[in-house]
Design a protein around this motif. Structure first.
Motif, PDB file in Angstrom:
ATOM      1  N   ASP A  58       0.838  -1.197   0.000  1.00  0.00           N
ATOM      2  CA  ASP A  58       0.000   0.000   0.000  1.00  0.00           C
ATOM      3  C   ASP A  58       0.876   1.251   0.000  1.00  0.00           C
ATOM      4  OD1 ASP A  58      -2.030   1.813   0.160  1.00  0.00           O
ATOM      5  OD2 ASP A  58      -2.562   1.387   2.237  1.00  0.00           O
ATOM      6  N   GLU A  59       1.133   1.796  -1.188  1.00  0.00           N
ATOM      7  CA  GLU A  59       1.975   2.984  -1.365  1.00  0.00           C
ATOM      8  C   GLU A  59       3.222   2.912  -0.493  1.00  0.00           C
ATOM      9  OE1 GLU A  59       0.329   6.609  -2.352  1.00  0.00           O
ATOM     10  OE2 GLU A  59      -1.738   5.973  -2.338  1.00  0.00           O
ATOM     11  N   PRO A  60       4.036   1.874  -0.658  1.00  0.00           N
ATOM     12  CA  PRO A  60       5.144   1.634   0.270  1.00  0.00           C
ATOM     13  C   PRO A  60       6.293   2.630   0.163  1.00  0.00           C
ATOM     14  CG  PRO A  60       5.281   0.128  -1.578  1.00  0.00           C
ATOM     15  CD  PRO A  60       3.970   0.851  -1.716  1.00  0.00           C
ATOM     16  N   LEU A  61       6.355   3.402  -0.916  1.00  0.00           N
ATOM     17  CA  LEU A  61       7.506   4.289  -1.112  1.00  0.00           C
ATOM     18  C   LEU A  61       7.174   5.759  -0.913  1.00  0.00           C
ATOM     19  CD1 LEU A  61       9.061   2.601  -4.288  1.00  0.00           C
ATOM     20  CD2 LEU A  61       9.275   1.959  -1.878  1.00  0.00           C
TER      21      LEU A  61
ATOM     22  N   ARG B 201      13.224   6.578  -3.521  1.00  0.00           N
ATOM     23  CA  ARG B 201      12.062   6.001  -4.205  1.00  0.00           C
ATOM     24  C   ARG B 201      12.474   5.302  -5.493  1.00  0.00           C
ATOM     25  NH1 ARG B 201       9.097  10.653  -3.051  1.00  0.00           N
ATOM     26  NH2 ARG B 201       9.275  11.380  -5.187  1.00  0.00           N
ATOM     27  N   GLU B 202      13.335   5.975  -6.243  1.00  0.00           N
ATOM     28  CA  GLU B 202      13.775   5.384  -7.506  1.00  0.00           C
ATOM     29  C   GLU B 202      14.560   4.096  -7.261  1.00  0.00           C
ATOM     30  OE1 GLU B 202      16.064   6.652 -11.633  1.00  0.00           O
ATOM     31  OE2 GLU B 202      16.046   8.034  -9.933  1.00  0.00           O
ATOM     32  N   GLU B 203      15.427   4.106  -6.259  1.00  0.00           N
ATOM     33  CA  GLU B 203      16.217   2.915  -5.928  1.00  0.00           C
ATOM     34  C   GLU B 203      15.314   1.763  -5.494  1.00  0.00           C
ATOM     35  OE1 GLU B 203      19.019   1.568  -2.199  1.00  0.00           O
ATOM     36  OE2 GLU B 203      19.260   3.613  -2.958  1.00  0.00           O
TER      37      GLU B 203
ATOM     38  N   GLU C  82       6.384   4.668 -10.554  1.00  0.00           N
ATOM     39  CA  GLU C  82       6.455   3.418  -9.795  1.00  0.00           C
ATOM     40  C   GLU C  82       5.745   2.302 -10.542  1.00  0.00           C
ATOM     41  OE1 GLU C  82       5.219   3.465  -5.686  1.00  0.00           O
ATOM     42  OE2 GLU C  82       6.169   5.413  -5.372  1.00  0.00           O
ATOM     43  N   ALA C  83       4.559   2.608 -11.033  1.00  0.00           N
ATOM     44  CA  ALA C  83       3.774   1.594 -11.740  1.00  0.00           C
ATOM     45  C   ALA C  83       4.491   1.136 -13.007  1.00  0.00           C
ATOM     46  CB  ALA C  83       2.392   2.148 -12.081  1.00  0.00           C
TER      47      ALA C  83
END
Length: 354
Positions: free
Chosen positions: A162-165, A173-175, A200-201
């Motif tokens: 659930d929106e973990p980042l 976030r990118e990593e 992310e998706a």
């Protein structure tokens, strides 16, 4: 038949449907992203799958077994699912190792077997050297890895995120996007990932499910969703796009006003007299002179130009005041106030369904 199936799933709060007749089939080992703006129903759908919320209509099946239906739902702890929350939800008084092995202890796994499984997952998530630290001594990215390790170590059939980042800075976030995809490729759990971040998706998903007002707007691979959006909502939400509205000529063209007539290389006219046409920002070509041909070109005035290193972002005003965004190479420098021609190649123009 998919491994995880949602059939006509509905959830209401009061009289308002938050999840409205959602049907979705997820194959075993797939990573599916539920993507959409705040309030679109994606987190409620995830909570329905987890068993935290009971549906008002429809059902959920996992491996052919019904786990949710109105008045008949299997308890969350009996679904063999792991969930990773936005807040990480780590025990602050437990070390990394204790957090990771907590679920194994609840399942009654022998201490030696639990230690062996924990050692393996800590190595995979690059946490072995941090095993004796407490969550307060870790960075955000490290805490997120602990949350992942704790979820994976119990070997769930289904992994829910659930929106973990959302609590991480841009670089982390990118990593972590790539880390989540790497771990998925290694373990191949059936995964449902909720996010409002299209990057992310696009990075993590096998299938993207775009949700809007409690319904599924479109589902498909990242490339399919981006290159072949079916509706104006999907086109605008996934990647930058310009949407031109006009009257269909009955063939492959749309008269949009401003002297702009667009031939469309693809899309869905749905037999309507009026339609919309999507053209991605990077597919708008800028030039000083009028392009050859009678269609797919219009003259405007540059009102904004921003240098962004790898490219320049332009805003161009058309004669009636409508604005068009265009992305051009950084070497293309056209000052604000200049007259410019926009060329929108037919192959980059996609008609959208209503």
């Amino acid at each position: 038949m998919g491994f995880l199936e949602l059939k006509g799933l509905t959830k209401k709060y009061g009289t308002a449907p938050v999840v409205n007749d959602v049907s979705l089939s997820v194959d075993k080992g797939q990573l599916v992203c539920l993507l959409g703006p705040s309030g679109c129903g994606k987190t409620t759908t995830l909570r329905l799958i987890a068993g935290f919320v009971e549906p008002d209509g429809g059902e959920i099946r996992v491996g052919g077994r019904r786990v949710s239906a109105p008045g008949d739902s299997v308890a969350p702890e009996r679904r063999n699912m792991s969930m990773i929350f936005q807040s990480y939800a780590l025990w602050p008084h437990m070390t990394v190792l204790e957090n990771v092995t907590y679920g194994l202890k609840l399942r009654g796994l022998a201490k030696e077997a639990a230690q062996q499984r924990a050692d393996t997952i800590l190595a995979v998530t690059q946490l072995s050297q941090l095993a004796q630290r407490y969550p307060g001594e870790l960075s955000g990215g490290q805490q997120q890895r602990v949350s992942l390790a704790r979820a994976l170590v119990v070997e769930p059939e289904t992994l829910l995120l659930d929106e973990p980042l959302s609590n991480l800075d841009a670089n982390l976030r990118e990593e972590m996007r790539f880390e989540i995809r790497r771990l998925h490729d290694q373990y191949r759990y059936t995964t449902v990932y909720v996010t409002h971040d299209q990057a992310e998706a696009m990075t993590t998903a096998d299938v993207i499910v775009v949700m809007n007002q409690g319904r599924i707007e479109q589902a498909g691979s990242p490339e399919d969703i981006y290159q072949r959006p079916r509706t104006e909502f999907v086109a605008r939400f996934i990647g930058g796009t310009n949407v031109f509205k006009g009257r269909w000529d009955g063939q492959d063209g749309v008269a949009c006003g401003n002297g702009l007539f667009l031939r469309c290389g693809a899309g869905d006219f749905s037999g309507e007299n009026t339609t919309a046409v999507s053209v991605r920002h990077h597919d708008v070509h800028l030039s000083a002179g009028k392009p050859a041909g009678e269609t797919n070109a219009v003259q405007g005035t540059v009102t904004r130009q921003i240098y962004l290193g790898s490219h320049r972002d332009y805003l161009v005003a058309l004669p009636d005041g409508e604005t068009v965004r265009a992305v051009a190479p950084s070497t293309t420098s056209i000052p604000a106030g200049s007259s410019v021609w926009l060329h929108l190649a037919p192959g980059n123009c996609r008609a959208l369904a209503h």
